[in-house]
Design a protein around this motif. Structure first.
Motif, PDB file in Angstrom:
ATOM      1  N   GLY A  14      52.687  44.185  38.032  1.00  0.00           N
ATOM      2  CA  GLY A  14      52.972  42.925  37.181  1.00  0.00           C
ATOM      3  C   GLY A  14      52.862  41.893  38.335  1.00  0.00           C
ATOM      4  N   THR A  15      52.686  40.549  38.045  1.00  0.00           N
ATOM      5  CA  THR A  15      52.571  39.642  38.901  1.00  0.00           C
ATOM      6  C   THR A  15      54.041  38.404  38.700  1.00  0.00           C
ATOM      7  OG1 THR A  15      50.391  39.732  38.657  1.00  0.00           O
ATOM      8  CG2 THR A  15      51.190  37.745  39.650  1.00  0.00           C
ATOM      9  N   GLU A  16      54.520  38.162  39.745  1.00  0.00           N
ATOM     10  CA  GLU A  16      55.555  37.211  39.659  1.00  0.00           C
ATOM     11  C   GLU A  16      55.032  36.034  39.683  1.00  0.00           C
ATOM     12  OE1 GLU A  16      59.655  39.317  40.151  1.00  0.00           O
ATOM     13  OE2 GLU A  16      58.837  38.327  42.193  1.00  0.00           O
ATOM     14  N   ALA A  22      60.855  28.625  35.665  1.00  0.00           N
ATOM     15  CA  ALA A  22      61.477  30.168  35.361  1.00  0.00           C
ATOM     16  C   ALA A  22      60.603  31.139  36.001  1.00  0.00           C
ATOM     17  CB  ALA A  22      61.565  30.296  33.789  1.00  0.00           C
ATOM     18  N   GLN A  23      61.343  32.123  36.574  1.00  0.00           N
ATOM     19  CA  GLN A  23      60.551  33.078  37.238  1.00  0.00           C
ATOM     20  C   GLN A  23      60.176  34.330  36.287  1.00  0.00           C
ATOM     21  OE1 GLN A  23      61.502  34.062  41.303  1.00  0.00           O
ATOM     22  NE2 GLN A  23      60.660  36.170  41.133  1.00  0.00           N
ATOM     23  N   LEU A  24      58.971  34.730  36.078  1.00  0.00           N
ATOM     24  CA  LEU A  24      58.656  35.559  35.235  1.00  0.00           C
ATOM     25  C   LEU A  24      57.854  36.758  35.826  1.00  0.00           C
ATOM     26  CD1 LEU A  24      57.597  33.142  32.211  1.00  0.00           C
ATOM     27  CD2 LEU A  24      59.958  34.365  32.408  1.00  0.00           C
ATOM     28  N   THR A  25      57.993  37.985  35.343  1.00  0.00           N
ATOM     29  CA  THR A  25      57.101  39.024  35.746  1.00  0.00           C
ATOM     30  C   THR A  25      55.793  39.219  34.584  1.00  0.00           C
ATOM     31  OG1 THR A  25      58.880  40.312  36.852  1.00  0.00           O
ATOM     32  CG2 THR A  25      56.782  41.260  36.307  1.00  0.00           C
ATOM     33  N   VAL A  26      54.784  38.860  34.841  1.00  0.00           N
ATOM     34  CA  VAL A  26      53.613  38.878  33.640  1.00  0.00           C
ATOM     35  C   VAL A  26      52.427  39.923  33.968  1.00  0.00           C
ATOM     36  CG1 VAL A  26      54.336  36.579  33.172  1.00  0.00           C
ATOM     37  CG2 VAL A  26      52.265  37.033  34.726  1.00  0.00           C
ATOM     38  N   CYS A  27      51.739  40.073  33.110  1.00  0.00           N
ATOM     39  CA  CYS A  27      50.584  40.918  33.091  1.00  0.00           C
ATOM     40  C   CYS A  27      49.543  40.084  33.903  1.00  0.00           C
ATOM     41  CB  CYS A  27      50.146  41.411  31.708  1.00  0.00           C
ATOM     42  SG  CYS A  27      49.379  40.207  30.870  1.00  0.00           S
TER      43      CYS A  27
END
Ligand SMILES: [Zn+2]
Length: 155
Positions: A14-16, A22-27
């Protein structure tokens, strides 16, 4: 991993990214919506809390109308003042070619240019301008929109 934006499961780490502060971990698909996290300690400073920024409904160009016969008006006014295209260009701090293009209708003036011409030649070539102030766009507005999209999705 489960993407924090679209909720889909995906392989890999995943990509931060930072989206709307907001910090998100996403595809990988959603990574493009945010700014990649590189230096953790600086991210909060770089992305402060969102400001209210209203997007302009219309572009700057649509806020005014240049009269259809601007070419003639400019040319006549210039000739009445016995100015060459070069003289006029100098007067309004533009290139001679700009004046030439205006007078041959191969270019319609921007609002700023039209204003300068109006002042220099004492003419009227701007037909109408909306009273609405055009808000300044900054990088925050992009983040804000993405943030709003996420909020809608979370509902
Ligand atoms: Zn996703």
């Amino acid at each position: 991993m489960i993407c924090e934006i679209c909720g889909k499961e995906f392989g890999g780490r995943g990509t931060e990214v930072i989206i709307d502060g907001a910090q998100l971990t996403v595809c990988p698909n959603c990574a493009k919506f945010g700014t990649r996290v590189e230096i953790h300690k600086e991210e909060r400073k770089l992305y402060p809390k969102k400001k209210k920024v209203k997007m302009p409904a219309k572009s700057d160009k649509e806020k005014f109308i240049i009269v259809p016969d601007y070419s003639k008006i400019i040319k006549n006014a210039r000739e009445n003042r016995k100015l060459s295209q070069k003289d006029l260009a100098f007067k309004i701090n533009e290139k001679e070619s700009v004046i030439h293009r205006l007078e041959t209708e191969s270019m319609s003036p921007s609002y700023t240019l039209a204003k300068k011409l109006e002042k220099a030649l004492e003419i009227k070539i701007i037909d109408k301008i909306s009273e609405v102030e055009i808000p300044k766009l900054d990088t925050d507005s992009k983040n804000l929109n993405i943030g709003d999209i996420i909020k809608i999705k979370k509902k």
